[in-house]
Design a protein around this motif. Structure first.
Motif, PDB file in Angstrom:
ATOM      1  N   THR A 684       0.743  -1.226   0.083  1.00 56.10           N
ATOM      2  CA  THR A 684      -0.075   0.241  -0.218  1.00 56.10           C
ATOM      3  C   THR A 684       0.872   1.189   0.155  1.00 56.10           C
ATOM      4  OG1 THR A 684      -1.878  -1.244   1.179  1.00 56.10           O
ATOM      5  CG2 THR A 684      -1.810   1.207   1.129  1.00 56.10           C
ATOM      6  N   LYS A 685       1.912   1.338   0.895  1.00 52.84           N
ATOM      7  CA  LYS A 685       2.665   2.444   0.786  1.00 52.84           C
ATOM      8  C   LYS A 685       3.518   2.511  -0.536  1.00 52.84           C
ATOM      9  CE  LYS A 685       4.085   2.016   5.770  1.00 52.84           C
ATOM     10  NZ  LYS A 685       5.082   1.726   6.627  1.00 52.84           N
ATOM     11  N   GLU A 686       3.672   1.500  -1.243  1.00 51.01           N
ATOM     12  CA  GLU A 686       4.633   1.719  -2.500  1.00 51.01           C
ATOM     13  C   GLU A 686       3.528   2.286  -3.527  1.00 51.01           C
ATOM     14  OE1 GLU A 686       7.787   1.409  -3.451  1.00 51.01           O
ATOM     15  OE2 GLU A 686       8.024   1.254  -1.518  1.00 51.01           O
ATOM     16  N   ILE A 687       2.039   1.757  -3.557  1.00 49.86           N
ATOM     17  CA  ILE A 687       1.235   2.239  -4.424  1.00 49.86           C
ATOM     18  C   ILE A 687       1.035   3.669  -4.283  1.00 49.86           C
ATOM     19  CG2 ILE A 687      -1.278   2.028  -5.085  1.00 49.86           C
ATOM     20  CD1 ILE A 687      -0.781  -1.047  -4.498  1.00 49.86           C
ATOM     21  N   ARG A 688       0.848   4.009  -2.857  1.00 47.27           N
ATOM     22  CA  ARG A 688       0.508   5.487  -2.625  1.00 47.27           C
ATOM     23  C   ARG A 688       1.581   6.363  -3.172  1.00 47.27           C
ATOM     24  NH1 ARG A 688      -4.347   5.503  -2.811  1.00 47.27           N
ATOM     25  NH2 ARG A 688      -5.473   4.819  -0.790  1.00 47.27           N
ATOM     26  N   LYS A 689       2.920   5.928  -3.503  1.00 44.17           N
ATOM     27  CA  LYS A 689       3.795   6.486  -4.072  1.00 44.17           C
ATOM     28  C   LYS A 689       3.811   7.196  -5.339  1.00 44.17           C
ATOM     29  CE  LYS A 689       7.695   4.598  -1.268  1.00 44.17           C
ATOM     30  NZ  LYS A 689       8.904   4.414  -1.188  1.00 44.17           N
ATOM     31  N   PHE A 690       2.924   6.273  -6.139  1.00 44.89           N
ATOM     32  CA  PHE A 690       2.515   6.850  -7.577  1.00 44.89           C
ATOM     33  C   PHE A 690       1.042   6.973  -7.718  1.00 44.89           C
ATOM     34  CE2 PHE A 690       3.078   2.129  -7.625  1.00 44.89           C
ATOM     35  CZ  PHE A 690       1.834   1.635  -8.217  1.00 44.89           C
ATOM     36  N   ASN A 691       0.082   6.735  -6.905  1.00 48.39           N
ATOM     37  CA  ASN A 691      -1.288   6.839  -6.943  1.00 48.39           C
ATOM     38  C   ASN A 691      -1.932   7.123  -5.709  1.00 48.39           C
ATOM     39  OD1 ASN A 691      -4.183   6.681  -7.481  1.00 48.39           O
ATOM     40  ND2 ASN A 691      -3.889   5.129  -8.896  1.00 48.39           N
ATOM     41  N   ALA A 692      -2.250   8.386  -5.297  1.00 52.19           N
ATOM     42  CA  ALA A 692      -2.625   8.998  -4.039  1.00 52.19           C
ATOM     43  C   ALA A 692      -4.186   8.871  -4.003  1.00 52.19           C
ATOM     44  CB  ALA A 692      -1.965  10.401  -3.712  1.00 52.19           C
ATOM     45  N   GLU A 693      -4.669   8.586  -5.163  1.00 49.48           N
ATOM     46  CA  GLU A 693      -6.245   8.769  -5.028  1.00 49.48           C
ATOM     47  C   GLU A 693      -6.702   7.459  -5.083  1.00 49.48           C
ATOM     48  OE1 GLU A 693      -7.481  11.712  -4.806  1.00 49.48           O
ATOM     49  OE2 GLU A 693      -5.524  12.710  -5.034  1.00 49.48           O
ATOM     50  N   ILE A 694      -6.519   6.383  -5.542  1.00 44.32           N
ATOM     51  CA  ILE A 694      -7.109   5.117  -5.784  1.00 44.32           C
ATOM     52  C   ILE A 694      -7.620   4.566  -4.345  1.00 44.32           C
ATOM     53  CG2 ILE A 694      -5.145   3.715  -5.848  1.00 44.32           C
ATOM     54  CD1 ILE A 694      -6.497   1.696  -7.771  1.00 44.32           C
ATOM     55  N   PRO A 695      -9.055   4.268  -4.059  1.00 41.14           N
ATOM     56  CA  PRO A 695      -9.518   3.613  -2.834  1.00 41.14           C
ATOM     57  C   PRO A 695      -8.780   2.319  -2.554  1.00 41.14           C
ATOM     58  CG  PRO A 695     -11.371   4.484  -4.061  1.00 41.14           C
ATOM     59  CD  PRO A 695     -10.177   4.344  -5.294  1.00 41.14           C
ATOM     60  N   ILE A 696      -8.257   2.175  -1.330  1.00 44.63           N
ATOM     61  CA  ILE A 696      -7.739   0.806  -1.122  1.00 44.63           C
ATOM     62  C   ILE A 696      -8.323   0.344   0.118  1.00 44.63           C
ATOM     63  CG2 ILE A 696      -5.644  -0.570  -0.283  1.00 44.63           C
ATOM     64  CD1 ILE A 696      -3.837   1.546  -1.721  1.00 44.63           C
ATOM     65  N   ILE A 697      -8.724  -0.837   0.114  1.00 50.20           N
ATOM     66  CA  ILE A 697      -9.728  -1.618   1.386  1.00 50.20           C
ATOM     67  C   ILE A 697      -8.833  -2.736   1.869  1.00 50.20           C
ATOM     68  CG2 ILE A 697     -11.788  -2.488   2.260  1.00 50.20           C
ATOM     69  CD1 ILE A 697     -13.401  -1.128   0.085  1.00 50.20           C
ATOM     70  N   ALA A 698      -8.357  -2.524   3.019  1.00 52.77           N
ATOM     71  CA  ALA A 698      -7.539  -3.531   3.496  1.00 52.77           C
ATOM     72  C   ALA A 698      -8.575  -4.710   4.074  1.00 52.77           C
ATOM     73  CB  ALA A 698      -6.529  -3.165   4.916  1.00 52.77           C
ATOM     74  N   LEU A 704      -6.718  -7.490  16.139  1.00 55.23           N
ATOM     75  CA  LEU A 704      -6.344  -6.363  17.219  1.00 55.23           C
ATOM     76  C   LEU A 704      -6.372  -5.084  16.907  1.00 55.23           C
ATOM     77  CD1 LEU A 704      -2.934  -8.388  17.814  1.00 55.23           C
ATOM     78  CD2 LEU A 704      -5.138  -8.552  19.093  1.00 55.23           C
ATOM     79  N   ASP A 705      -7.216  -4.376  17.752  1.00 52.13           N
ATOM     80  CA  ASP A 705      -7.682  -2.811  17.507  1.00 52.13           C
ATOM     81  C   ASP A 705      -6.268  -1.918  17.233  1.00 52.13           C
ATOM     82  OD1 ASP A 705     -10.059  -2.848  20.265  1.00 52.13           O
ATOM     83  OD2 ASP A 705     -10.182  -3.650  18.150  1.00 52.13           O
ATOM     84  N   ASP A 706      -5.083  -2.530  17.768  1.00 50.06           N
ATOM     85  CA  ASP A 706      -3.970  -1.192  17.607  1.00 50.06           C
ATOM     86  C   ASP A 706      -3.249  -1.722  16.206  1.00 50.06           C
ATOM     87  OD1 ASP A 706      -1.402  -3.442  19.365  1.00 50.06           O
ATOM     88  OD2 ASP A 706      -2.947  -3.891  17.924  1.00 50.06           O
ATOM     89  N   SER A 707      -3.760  -2.698  15.522  1.00 46.26           N
ATOM     90  CA  SER A 707      -3.059  -2.842  14.227  1.00 46.26           C
ATOM     91  C   SER A 707      -3.833  -2.029  13.272  1.00 46.26           C
ATOM     92  CB  SER A 707      -3.500  -4.121  13.613  1.00 46.26           C
ATOM     93  OG  SER A 707      -4.582  -4.679  13.426  1.00 46.26           O
ATOM     94  N   LEU A 708      -5.238  -1.690  13.156  1.00 44.70           N
ATOM     95  CA  LEU A 708      -5.998  -0.653  12.448  1.00 44.70           C
ATOM     96  C   LEU A 708      -5.106   0.661  11.967  1.00 44.70           C
ATOM     97  CD1 LEU A 708      -9.535  -1.488  13.871  1.00 44.70           C
ATOM     98  CD2 LEU A 708      -8.333  -2.606  12.151  1.00 44.70           C
ATOM     99  N   GLU A 709      -4.678   1.071  13.151  1.00 47.22           N
ATOM    100  CA  GLU A 709      -3.882   2.558  13.066  1.00 47.22           C
ATOM    101  C   GLU A 709      -2.938   2.445  12.051  1.00 47.22           C
ATOM    102  OE1 GLU A 709      -2.809   4.000  16.486  1.00 47.22           O
ATOM    103  OE2 GLU A 709      -4.600   4.041  17.594  1.00 47.22           O
ATOM    104  N   GLU A 710      -2.226   1.307  12.105  1.00 49.33           N
ATOM    105  CA  GLU A 710      -0.857   1.138  10.973  1.00 49.33           C
ATOM    106  C   GLU A 710      -1.535   1.003   9.768  1.00 49.33           C
ATOM    107  OE1 GLU A 710       2.333  -2.216  10.049  1.00 49.33           O
ATOM    108  OE2 GLU A 710       1.016  -2.689  11.758  1.00 49.33           O
ATOM    109  N   PHE A 711      -2.723   0.141   9.357  1.00 46.84           N
ATOM    110  CA  PHE A 711      -3.067   0.135   8.166  1.00 46.84           C
ATOM    111  C   PHE A 711      -3.606   1.548   7.435  1.00 46.84           C
ATOM    112  CE2 PHE A 711      -4.931  -4.072   9.903  1.00 46.84           C
ATOM    113  CZ  PHE A 711      -3.837  -4.739   9.727  1.00 46.84           C
ATOM    114  N   TYR A 712      -4.115   2.498   8.472  1.00 47.54           N
ATOM    115  CA  TYR A 712      -4.659   3.605   8.009  1.00 47.54           C
ATOM    116  C   TYR A 712      -3.584   4.611   7.573  1.00 47.54           C
ATOM    117  CZ  TYR A 712      -9.538   2.544   9.348  1.00 47.54           C
ATOM    118  OH  TYR A 712     -10.753   1.925   9.335  1.00 47.54           O
TER     119      TYR A 712
END
Length: 747
Positions: A684-698, A704-712
């Protein structure tokens, strides 16, 4: 010694000792005399080299005779530094002969002299002897500490080499420290000591041979033993020579080289008939004892002479001497007491340090066990949710394909089993998160009446199946809006009410909420869940809140369940600083009750009930990229998308996903998080480097609740936890992808 001499020792030493104390106490304070090695007579150095030579050859009688001559030389020259070296060597020899009290006596004499002179070699030698004494008493850790201090005091090469040898012996006696011992001995194999080079090398080779022999490295042991034997033969190191011969006999027998074992055997036979025979040993031992006793008596006489000389020069009256003697008697007793207390303190401190290390190891093991448990459960969660995704997904697809009636029953049973397994996994993870202190209650706006109604409405179907009546008795005096955690409150009541329904048939389950009191802006609310079910036996009530407990084996088999519901309730209430209580009678039902303290928010406007109309999204024009490494999940996800006429491409790993996202145009990406190689987060981080607009659903099997922040933070627009409900899956695609495309078309 004769009776006259014994009486002298018994009666004169205390008085003279006290008189010495008196004179020293009354003498004017003088600065310490500073000395260095340049004050030592070369003739004395030669004498001490002879002492070392005799000692290393195990000729202790000659060593003591030479040492006596060196001591007299120091006395005549009145050289304190030489005297300290003599006491040092006496202590060394006495320790070699296992005469610990005599060694301690000479160490005390050293320390007395060191109080009058600044002599760094003497300080280091004193610490070295203290280390050897500590080792004799079994305190190797204290011995190592003293050796480390000794190395800071002096850079004398011979003494430093002796310290290295002693460190090797200490580490060989401490578990799991053999490598450190070998390092010390290897350093001595190539030493350039000015006095004992060959002796130190021989000791090092012999010690290495013993270590390698114990480790089963026979060839290394033989090589080192032969090196030690050659040095011992050339320098008449008797003990080393005998010990190495015995060792080589055993080692050659292990290798089957019996012809090579013959020379060591012959050497041992020669030793038996030589000066080291039993008769010779007896004569030598008798002579040695005479010299040792003579030495001690001479030391006592020297002390008495010194004390008498000091007493005469002091020229004090008899009364003053008696008073001072009495005073010093008290001081001496206190000194002895302090010394003993200090020894006890040292032993106690060492014991405490050992216990602290053990406690620290136990604590580290407990922390590692907890971390291992958390990691294990997280891994199990992922590994179980992945096949569950296949079970629930395939069941959903089959149910939508209009199965026959008999197939419908089977599919519903399959769906129930999947939901049951998912609830079980969720319960275990809930307990794990509470134990790991990853949960904390929120303080958000909460309509308590609404929370209870939603829980009861959600359990109505279960109540109907049991022919139970659900009743809510809600106190209207309870403030309409409170600050609490509605999600955790729902979990508490879902578990308690669900439990009551499961164990009640043809009865009623009553939920009571009462306002106990208002204290400022806080409300204390009493809750009670009462049923008319089977009840709980009194002897089992104390264990009912433990994990996997359900009252009895028969109950567990009849009613099923994980036995974690009440454990979760107890843990969640603990987060609110509350406790749950139980009253039950077997066959007549159970009552669970507790109290919660919640902050009031009466100024909020009451919510108006309204129905949310599901949004109508267009899915037929969507083209998505599905990133999923599991082949079965790829098929299921593709079929679920095709039900809504959504087309898709499949990427089996993160690297392929990045390449496809660069080369093609997609309306959105469904990104699996945990994949081999590049993870979903990294992709996801690599894709965001060349496409910041495309919706991505994990899409993730981790809850675990604390992992959601990492995904966002990585750039995901939303997260769906597998296995998911199809309705939620389609809703997330509509909100994040279909709606985004519609806005782009309109603009």
């Amino acid at each position: 010694m004769d009776d006259r001499k014994g009486l002298l020792v018994k009666t004169r030493i205390p008085y003279c000792f006290f008189m010495l104390w008196a004179v020293l106490l009354l003498m004017p304070t003088a600065p310490l005399l500073a000395q260095d090695d340049s004050l030592i007579d070369p003739e004395f150095t030669t004498m001490m080299a002879e002492v070392r030579s005799f000692r290393n050859q195990d000729r202790m009688v000659e060593a003591l005779e030479s040492l006596d001559r060196a001591t007299k030389h120091a006395e005549v020259a009145e050289n304190t530094q030489e005297a300290i070296q003599c006491y040092f060597m006496y202590a060394e020899i006495y320790l070699d002969l296992d005469r610990l009290p005599a060694a301690q006596f000479h160490l005390d004499r050293m320390n007395e002299q060191l109080e009058t002179v600044e002599y760094f070699y003497g300080n280091a030698a004193s610490l070295y002897i203290g280390a050897r004494i500590a080792s004799k008493e079994g305190n190797h850790h204290l011995g190592l500490e003293r050796l480390n201090e000794a190395k800071k005091e002096s850079n004398d090469r011979n003494l430093l080499n002796r310290i290295t040898l002693m460190e090797g012996e200490f580490y060989s006696l401490i578990p799991n420290s053999t490598d450190r011992s070998i390092t010390r001995y290897n350093a001595l194999r190539e030493n350039s000591d000015p006095f004992e080079r060959d002796y130190l090398k021989a000791r090092a080779f012999r010690a290495l041979a013993e270590i390698y022999s114990a480790q089963g490295e026979v060839r290394n042991a033989i090589s080192n033993a032969e090196s030690a034997l050659n040095l011992a033969r050339d320098n008449d190191f008797a003990k080393i020579f005998e010990r190495c011969n015995r060792m080589l006999v055993d080692l050659y027998q292990k290798t089957g080289e019996y012809d090579k074992a013959i020379p060591p055997v012959l050497s041992l036979l020669e030793l038996r008939d030589s000066l080291y025979s039993a008769e010779s040993d007896s004569v030598k031992s008798r002579r040695l004892n005479e010299l040792l006793n003579k030495n001690l008596l001479e030391q006592v006489d020297r002390q008495e002479a010194e004390i008498a000389e000091l007493s005469e020069s002091a020229n004090r009256s008899e009364i003053t001497a008696i008073l001072t003697s009495a005073f010093l008697t008290i001081i001496s007793l206190l000194a002895v007491s302090l010394y003993r207390n200090n020894q006890i303190k040292l032993r106690t401190n060492d014991l405490l340090q050992t216990k602290n290390r053990e406690l620290q190891l136990a604590r580290d093991a407990a922390v590692q066990a907890m971390e291992a448990k958390t990691n294990f459960l997280s891994t199990v969660s992922h590994e179980l949710r992945t096949p569950l995704y296949a079970v629930t997904g395939l069941t959903h697809l089959l149910l939508e394909e209009k199965p026959r009636k008999n197939q419908m029953d089977h599919l519903k049973s399959l769906k129930f089993s999947g939901d049951y397994l998912l609830n079980f996994i969720n319960d275990i993870l809930q307990i794990n998160k509470i134990d790991a202190e990853k949960l904390a209650p929120l303080e958000v706006e909460c309509n308590l009446h609404k929370v209870l109604n939603e829980v009861l409405n959600g359990l109505q179907q279960s109540a109907k199946e049991q022919n139970d009546q659900l009743i809510l008795d809600y106190d209207s005096q309870i403030p309409s809006h409170l600050l609490s955690d509605p999600v955790k409150l729902s979990q508490i009541f879902m578990n308690l009410v669900g439990n009551a329904i499961k164990f009640t048939k043809d009865g009623e389950v009553v939920v009571i909420a009462r306002l106990l009191r208002r204290e400022g802006e806080y409300a204390h609310v009493y809750f009670e869940i009462r049923d008319t079910g089977i009840g709980i036996e009194k002897e089992r009530q104390a264990d009912i809140f433990d994990s996997f407990e359900q009252g009895s084996i028969q109950i567990n088999r009849e009613y099923g369940g994980t036995g974690l519901g009440l454990t979760i309730v107890k843990s969640l209430l603990g987060l609110f600083d509350s406790e749950i209580h139980l009253e039950s009678e077997h066959g007549k039902g159970s009552t669970f009750y507790f109290e919660l303290k919640m902050k009031c928010k009466d100024q909020l406007v009451e919510e108006l009930p309204f129905e949310i109309t599901p949004a109508d999204y267009r899915f037929d024009e969507l083209h998505l990229l599905v990133v999923e490494d599991n082949k079965i999940n790829q098929v299921i996800t593709r079929k679920m998308l095709s039900k809504k006429e959504i087309s898709c491409d499949i990427a089996s790993d993160g690297t392929q996903a990045i390449e496809l996202a660069k080369a093609n145009t997609y309306d959105g990406i469904l990104m699996d998080i945990h994949m081999p190689g590049i993870s979903g987060v990294e992709a996801t981080k690599e894709i965001r480097k060349f496409n910041a607009e495309i919706p991505i659903i994990a899409l993730t099997a981790i809850s675990l609740d604390d992992s959601l922040e990492e995904f966002y933070a990585a750039g995901c627009n939303d997260v769906v936890t597998k296995p998911f409900k199809p309705e939620l899956f389609y809703e997330k695609i509509g909100e994040n992808i279909a709606q985004a495309k519609m806005k782009g078309t309109i603009s």
